[in-house]
Enzyme design. Sequence first.
Site, PDB file in Angstrom:
ATOM      1  N   CYS A  41       0.829  -1.148   0.027  1.00  0.00           N
ATOM      2  CA  CYS A  41      -0.072   0.179  -0.015  1.00  0.00           C
ATOM      3  C   CYS A  41       0.870   1.248  -0.048  1.00  0.00           C
ATOM      4  CB  CYS A  41      -1.023   0.128   1.306  1.00  0.00           C
ATOM      5  SG  CYS A  41      -0.094   0.084   2.803  1.00  0.00           S
ATOM      6  N   CYS A  86      -3.085   5.316   6.034  1.00  0.00           N
ATOM      7  CA  CYS A  86      -4.450   5.256   5.939  1.00  0.00           C
ATOM      8  C   CYS A  86      -5.122   5.582   7.168  1.00  0.00           C
ATOM      9  CB  CYS A  86      -5.013   3.838   5.440  1.00  0.00           C
ATOM     10  SG  CYS A  86      -4.495   2.605   6.741  1.00  0.00           S
ATOM     11  N   CYS A  89      -2.688  -3.183   8.674  1.00  0.00           N
ATOM     12  CA  CYS A  89      -2.429  -1.849   8.991  1.00  0.00           C
ATOM     13  C   CYS A  89      -2.120  -1.685  10.577  1.00  0.00           C
ATOM     14  CB  CYS A  89      -3.579  -0.710   9.037  1.00  0.00           C
ATOM     15  SG  CYS A  89      -4.421  -1.116   7.357  1.00  0.00           S
TER      16      CYS A  89
HETATM   17 FE1  FES Z   1      -1.608   0.436   4.122  1.00  0.00          FE
HETATM   18 FE2  FES Z   1      -3.674   0.801   6.055  1.00  0.00          FE
HETATM   19  S1  FES Z   1      -3.699   0.215   3.758  1.00  0.00           S
HETATM   20  S2  FES Z   1      -1.408   0.382   6.091  1.00  0.00           S
END
Ligand code: FES
Length: 129
Positions: free
Chosen positions: A35, A60, A104
Amino acid sequence: MALYSDKVMDHFLKPRNLGVIENADGIGEVGNARCGDIMKMYLKIDDDIITDVKFETFGCASAIASSSMATELIKGQRVEDAMKLTNKAVAEALDGLPAYKMHCSVLAEEAIQAALEDYKNKSQGNAEN
Ligand code: FES
C-alpha cells in the site's frame, strides 16, 4: 454496522502522541510495500521504562488509528513488556478493524519493535564505549 469503530474514528481524527521526539533513544521506521504506507515511531526511555513515545504515519486511517493506540498502550511500560505488544492487541484496543485492514495494525507492531531494537542496539553500543 459502521465500517470503523468509534475508537478507530476517534484516534484517526484526534491522534494521540503525534509528532517527533528530538534525541529519541529509539527510532523505528517501517513500511508496507503493497500500500506504500509508512510509519515512524520515536521512543524516550529512562531506566528501561518508556517515558515518551511519538509517531508520524503517512498512511490510511487504520494505520493512523493503530499508531495512535499503540503509543497509548506502550507509554509507561517496561521495554520487555512493550516488545510483546501484538498487532492483535492494538486492533482489539480499537474495538476491532475490518479484516482487510488488519495489516495496518501490523505496521504499528513492527514500528514499535524496530524502535525498541534501535534502542537496544544503541544502548549496547554505549555500554561498550
Ligand atoms: Fe496501508 Fe492501511 S492501507 S497501512
